[in-house]
Design an enzyme around this catalytic site. Structure first.
Site, PDB file in Angstrom:
ATOM      1  N   LYS A 192     -33.829   6.406   6.561  1.00 38.51           N
ATOM      2  CA  LYS A 192     -34.021   6.040   5.153  1.00 38.51           C
ATOM      3  C   LYS A 192     -32.669   5.812   4.475  1.00 38.51           C
ATOM      4  O   LYS A 192     -32.506   4.870   3.698  1.00 38.51           O
ATOM      5  CB  LYS A 192     -34.829   7.123   4.433  1.00 38.51           C
ATOM      6  CG  LYS A 192     -36.304   7.118   4.864  1.00 38.51           C
ATOM      7  CD  LYS A 192     -37.036   8.393   4.471  1.00 38.51           C
ATOM      8  CE  LYS A 192     -38.441   8.417   5.088  1.00 38.51           C
ATOM      9  NZ  LYS A 192     -39.104   9.724   4.943  1.00 38.51           N
ATOM     10  N   GLN A 233     -38.286  15.922   2.206  1.00 34.33           N
ATOM     11  CA  GLN A 233     -38.676  15.572   3.576  1.00 34.33           C
ATOM     12  C   GLN A 233     -39.526  16.700   4.167  1.00 34.33           C
ATOM     13  O   GLN A 233     -39.105  17.849   4.193  1.00 34.33           O
ATOM     14  CB  GLN A 233     -37.413  15.332   4.428  1.00 34.33           C
ATOM     15  CG  GLN A 233     -37.692  14.928   5.859  1.00 34.33           C
ATOM     16  CD  GLN A 233     -38.390  13.572   5.990  1.00 34.33           C
ATOM     17  OE1 GLN A 233     -37.998  12.597   5.375  1.00 34.33           O
ATOM     18  NE2 GLN A 233     -39.442  13.521   6.788  1.00 34.33           N
ATOM     19  N   ASP A 279     -41.923   8.496  -3.325  1.00 33.36           N
ATOM     20  CA  ASP A 279     -42.709   8.759  -2.123  1.00 33.36           C
ATOM     21  C   ASP A 279     -44.218   8.684  -2.423  1.00 33.36           C
ATOM     22  O   ASP A 279     -45.032   8.585  -1.513  1.00 33.36           O
ATOM     23  CB  ASP A 279     -42.366  10.185  -1.635  1.00 33.36           C
ATOM     24  CG  ASP A 279     -42.158  10.238  -0.133  1.00 33.36           C
ATOM     25  OD1 ASP A 279     -42.040   9.166   0.482  1.00 33.36           O
ATOM     26  OD2 ASP A 279     -42.130  11.350   0.411  1.00 33.36           O
TER      27      ASP A 279
END
Ligand code: NAD
Length: 283
Positions: free
Chosen positions: A52, A96, A119
């Site tokens: 990412k 994460q 997200d």
């Protein structure tokens, strides 16, 4: 032989568009900024974060990884999320997953301010999706799948869609999105009786089970569209999807490769939503 739904190529086109928009609206000093909360040393998580960050760099974004030891206290991670939430130079924050067991894997991602939730996994984003509101961020993997299907001009209306998996990050949200695109959706899971029979009548099959080669090629309806979200790395380093690709590709009209299908679409969707956040805050 099926047409490949090429997530890598589709992502490359979207990267061009994003770079152009970044250059039009931002200088390098105030470019969109992505903040990542990473806890512990899980190698898969570290690798996802690296991917990412690399993409963020490629697009001219700024990025920051707040990396904590595996035994960090919950309050310390909370304080970092709060600081990102309050920082006007932070456009997107994500935690994460998975997190070490002693941390609350529901509360921490939910602490992210909804307008920085690139997200798309907070309660606010999930609630908006359920209610059919379009002004919110969406979970990146399912949104990426829809973008991939659209890139190949695949019409979803009226299709019999079968989703295998009911997780919060893939199965549930993709089912809602497909329904919203007027597909008729069946959700399958570990307690589903006769999975093969459901798969056999799917015009569109989306698999997110995390079970290598669960779906056999001869289950696939001839001419079906097959989207494999599965991504399992075995100890020998080989990456497996949830569908027996070689056999399924003989019957399907379209199929995603693993890797190179859904994965790149997840990453580019996170970037796109980070850009959208930056434009809304500071564009
Ligand atoms: P999860 O473990 O949270 O959920 C799996 C779901 O599949 C469950 O609802 C379970 O009921 C169902 N399932 C599992 N085995 C099954 C079986 N044998 N028959 C029927 N149903 C079964 O997983 P997840 O987080 O949704 O991820 C699923 C897969 O997708 C994993 O391989 C993951 O690595 C991958 N994934 C990839 C991306 C990407 O960007 N490429 C993103 C998210 C997840």
């Amino acid at each position: 032989m099926a047409i490949l739904l090429d997530g890598k190529a589709t992502s490359a086109k979207l990267q061009e568009e994003i770079r152009t928009r970044v250059q039009a609206h931002f200088t390098p000093e105030n470019a969109p900024r992505l903040c990542v909360i990473l806890v512990g040393e899980n190698p898969a998580s570290a690798s996802y974060v690296r991917t990412k960050c690399k993409m963020a760099e490629k697009l001219g974004f700024r990025h920051e990884v707040y990396h904590f030891d595996a035994d960090v206290e919950q309050s310390v991670v909370e304080a970092q999320i709060d600081a990102c939430n309050a920082d006007p130079q932070c456009d997107a924050v994500f935690v994460q997953l998975p997190l070490p067991k002693h941390l609350d894997a529901v509360a921490l991602p939910n602490r992210v301010r909804p307008d920085k939730d690139a997200d798309g996994l907070t309660r606010a984003a999930m609630g908006a999706l359920l209610l059919g509101e379009s002004n919110s961020f969406q979970p990146c993997t399912p949104r990426g799948v829809i973008r991939l299907l659209q890139a190949y001009d695949i019409a979803l209306e009226g299709l019999d869609a079968v989703v295998i998996g009911r997780s919060n990050i893939v199965g549930k949200p993709i089912s809602l999105m497909l329904q919203r695109h007027n597909a008729t959706v069946t959700m399958c899971h570990t307690r589903t009786r006769d999975l093969a029979q459901h798969v056999a009548r799917a015009d569109l099959l989306v698999v997110a089970a995390g079970s290598p080669e669960l779906v056999k090629g001869d289950w696939i309806k001839p001419g079906a569209i097959v989207v494999d979200c599965g991504f399992t790395k075995t100890p020998d380093g080989v990456i497996h999807g949830d569908v027996d690709f070689e056999a399924a590709a003989q019957r399907a009209a379209y199929i995603t490769p693993v890797p190179g299908g859904v994965g790149p679409m997840t990453v580019i969707t996170l970037m796109e939503q980070t850009l959208e956040s930056a434009l809304a805050h500071r564009g």
